[in-house]
Design a protein around this motif. Structure first.
Motif, short mmCIF file in Angstrom:
data_model
loop_
_atom_site.label_atom_id
_atom_site.label_comp_id
_atom_site.label_asym_id
_atom_site.label_seq_id
_atom_site.Cartn_x
_atom_site.Cartn_y
_atom_site.Cartn_z
N GLY A 74 0.81 -1.22 0.00
CA GLY A 74 0.00 0.00 0.00
C GLY A 74 0.84 1.27 0.00
N ALA A 75 0.14 2.39 0.19
CA ALA A 75 0.86 3.66 0.27
C ALA A 75 1.67 3.70 1.56
N THR A 76 1.21 2.96 2.56
CA THR A 76 1.89 2.99 3.86
C THR A 76 3.34 2.55 3.76
N LEU A 77 3.62 1.52 3.00
CA LEU A 77 5.02 1.08 2.89
C LEU A 77 5.86 2.17 2.21
N GLN A 78 5.22 2.95 1.35
CA GLN A 78 5.96 4.04 0.69
C GLN A 78 6.41 5.12 1.66
N PHE A 79 5.65 5.26 2.77
CA PHE A 79 6.07 6.26 3.77
C PHE A 79 7.52 5.98 4.19
N ALA A 80 7.89 4.70 4.25
CA ALA A 80 9.26 4.34 4.64
C ALA A 80 10.18 4.15 3.44
N SER A 100 -3.75 13.96 8.67
CA SER A 100 -3.43 12.63 9.22
C SER A 100 -2.46 11.85 8.36
N TRP A 101 -2.65 11.89 7.04
CA TRP A 101 -1.80 11.06 6.19
C TRP A 101 -0.39 11.62 6.08
N ALA A 102 -0.29 12.94 5.99
CA ALA A 102 1.05 13.56 5.96
C ALA A 102 1.78 13.23 7.26
N VAL A 146 4.65 16.17 -0.15
CA VAL A 146 3.30 16.74 -0.05
C VAL A 146 2.25 15.63 -0.18
N THR A 147 1.13 15.83 0.49
CA THR A 147 -0.02 14.92 0.37
C THR A 147 -1.07 15.73 -0.38
N THR A 148 -1.27 15.42 -1.65
CA THR A 148 -2.03 16.36 -2.48
C THR A 148 -3.52 16.39 -2.14
N ASN A 149 -4.01 15.30 -1.54
CA ASN A 149 -5.40 15.27 -1.10
C ASN A 149 -5.45 14.53 0.22
N GLU A 150 -5.88 15.23 1.27
CA GLU A 150 -5.99 14.59 2.59
C GLU A 150 -7.37 13.92 2.67
N ALA A 169 5.18 13.31 -3.95
CA ALA A 169 3.76 13.43 -3.61
C ALA A 169 3.11 12.10 -3.31
N ASP A 170 2.32 12.08 -2.24
CA ASP A 170 1.36 11.01 -1.99
C ASP A 170 0.05 11.46 -2.62
N MET A 171 -0.33 10.82 -3.71
CA MET A 171 -1.57 11.21 -4.41
C MET A 171 -2.66 10.16 -4.25
N GLY A 190 1.07 6.28 -4.71
CA GLY A 190 -0.28 6.20 -4.17
C GLY A 190 -0.75 4.76 -4.14
N GLY A 191 -1.62 4.46 -3.20
CA GLY A 191 -2.31 3.18 -3.21
C GLY A 191 -3.34 3.22 -4.32
N VAL A 192 -3.66 2.05 -4.87
CA VAL A 192 -4.56 2.05 -6.04
C VAL A 192 -6.03 1.90 -5.68
N GLN A 193 -6.32 1.67 -4.36
CA GLN A 193 -7.66 1.20 -4.01
C GLN A 193 -8.75 2.26 -3.95
N LYS A 194 -8.50 3.41 -4.58
CA LYS A 194 -9.56 4.41 -4.64
C LYS A 194 -10.02 4.60 -6.09
N ASN A 195 -9.14 5.12 -6.92
CA ASN A 195 -9.56 5.39 -8.30
C ASN A 195 -9.26 4.26 -9.27
N1 PMP Z 1 -2.19 8.22 1.97
C1 PMP Z 1 -3.44 8.64 1.79
C2 PMP Z 1 -3.67 10.03 1.31
C3 PMP Z 1 -4.50 7.75 2.03
O1 PMP Z 1 -5.77 8.16 1.84
C4 PMP Z 1 -4.24 6.44 2.46
C5 PMP Z 1 -5.34 5.42 2.72
N2 PMP Z 1 -6.59 5.89 2.87
C6 PMP Z 1 -2.92 6.07 2.67
C7 PMP Z 1 -1.91 6.97 2.39
C8 PMP Z 1 -2.56 4.68 3.17
O2 PMP Z 1 -2.78 3.81 2.14
P1 PMP Z 1 -2.69 2.22 2.28
O3 PMP Z 1 -3.87 1.82 3.08
O4 PMP Z 1 -2.72 1.78 0.87
O5 PMP Z 1 -1.41 1.90 2.96
#
Ligand code: PMP
Length: 359
Positions: A74-80, A100-102, A146-150, A169-171, A190-195
């Protein structure tokens, strides 16, 4: 009958994609099995994998200077992973602390490298982004994150800070629903599970030269270079989300690409904000109009009891996923790419009716 799904992710996917996948799940194009029952080294999967990479490049207009990587976690592993790789040659990472995400991204980066807040939105309860000039980077900053959309706060970055360092950017929550100004970036993820797809995958766009300092001391999976050199086939990839993403990208392309998605998203969001702003204070948006998210529309009702009643009545009308994030409460309508205007219309007419009967 399908519901109107306003979930924040995982969320609704295009109907035609689900229908095609359903058909292919028992027998993928005469193979006598589904694609996800095959080897990831099969001719069939290889074609899907490479077509999906090509489609991503075309749909997102990714310049040749960037590699496209499929990474699990997910995007979470990208944080590291981002600081592990991009700070390998030294320097620090500045963060626009917009919500929160930033904050999660900064917390994880600080565990693996030198990371700091270059701007902190705490003073405005994370309902705004910085104005130009408010972001202050330290000397020797390698990139600004930057987190382009919180997704939780429901805010969207409009002015991208120009502080003389590349952006990262985390998009996640507006991925490919908004054009990317590639010149400004060293990396977009970005994680793919939205769009784009079911969960289980992050897509990373990284400027190849940003990996010049990358280190061999990282375990293989954590090394961007390893993914880039193997076209994300170094180990077994997340076949299902990649397979579905290929189909979703075809739908996005047919619908006119990212620019069309961006316009549609703006229209969908505007319809909901209009109901909020003309409700005489019954619905309240905590977010300043200039930075309101096109993807996650957050709002409150006059009391928690009314919010509970609103959610119950919405569910009765087959509108789901509207509960705000557990950390903030309230209501959140997520209007991702596959959420159609007819769902938005169902929501806005319900909102008007509910306000009239309860207000
Ligand atoms: N960044 C943003 C902006 C998010 O909305 C999310 C999940 N909602 C995450 C990171 C974390 O993504 P994941 O659950 O894929 O690790």
């Amino acid at each position: 009958m399908r519901v109107h799904n306003f979930g924040a992710g995982p969320c609704t996917l295009p109907f035609e994609v689900l229908a095609e996948a359903e058909k292919e799940l028992l027998d993928y194009r005469g193979a006598g099995m589904s694609l996800v029952e095959m080897s990831h080294r099969s001719v069939e999967y290889d074609a899907v994998h490479r077509d999906t990479l090509d489609l991503l490049r075309r749909v997102a207009g990714v310049p040749a200077a960037f590699d496209i990587l499929f990474v699990q976690g997910g995007a979470t592993l990208q944080f590291a992973m981002v600081p592990m790789n991009l700070l390998a040659g030294g320097g620090s990472a500045g963060f626009v602390l917009s919500g929160s995400w930033a904050k999660k991204a900064l917390d994880d980066a600080a565990l693996v490298g030198d990371a700091y807040a270059a701007w902190d939105g705490a003073g405005s309860a994370y309902t705004t982004f910085p104005a130009s000039g408010e972001v202050v980077v330290r000397e020797n900053t390698r990139y600004l994150h930057v987190t382009t959309n919180e997704t939780i706060g429901g805010i969207r970055m409009v002015d991208f800070p120009d502080v003389g360092v590349p952006l990262v950017a985390d998009m996640s929550s507006e991925y490919l629903a908004r054009p990317i100004e590639w010149d400004r970036y060293d990396l977009v993820y970005g994680g793919v599970q939205k769009n784009l797809a079911p969960s289980g995958l992050a897509v990373v766009f990284v400027r190849s030269t940003a990996l010049d300092d990358s280190t061999e001391r990282l375990p293989a999976y954590l090394r961007y270079r390893w993914h880039a050199d193997s076209a994300s086939l170094g180990n077994t990839p997340a076949m299902f989300p990649i397979y579905i993403m290929g189909k979703v990208l075809e739908v996005i392309e047919d619908r006119g690409g990212i620019e069309a998605l961006e316009r549609e998203s703006a229209d969908k969001a505007a319809a909901v904000y209009e109901v909020i702003d003309t409700s005489g204070g019954f619905y309240l948006s905590p977010v300043a109009p200039a930075v309101r998210s096109h993807m996650n529309v957050v709002f409150r009702l006059p009391s928690q009891d009314l919010e509970t009643a609103f959610l119950a009545e919405a569910r009765r009308r087959r509108m789901v996923g509207l509960k705000g994030h557990r950390s903030v409460g309230g209501i959140r309508a997520s209007l991702y790419a596959a959420c159609r205007m007819e769902s938005v219309e169902a929501l806005t007419s319900f909102m008007r009716e509910f306000a009239a009967s309860a207000g």
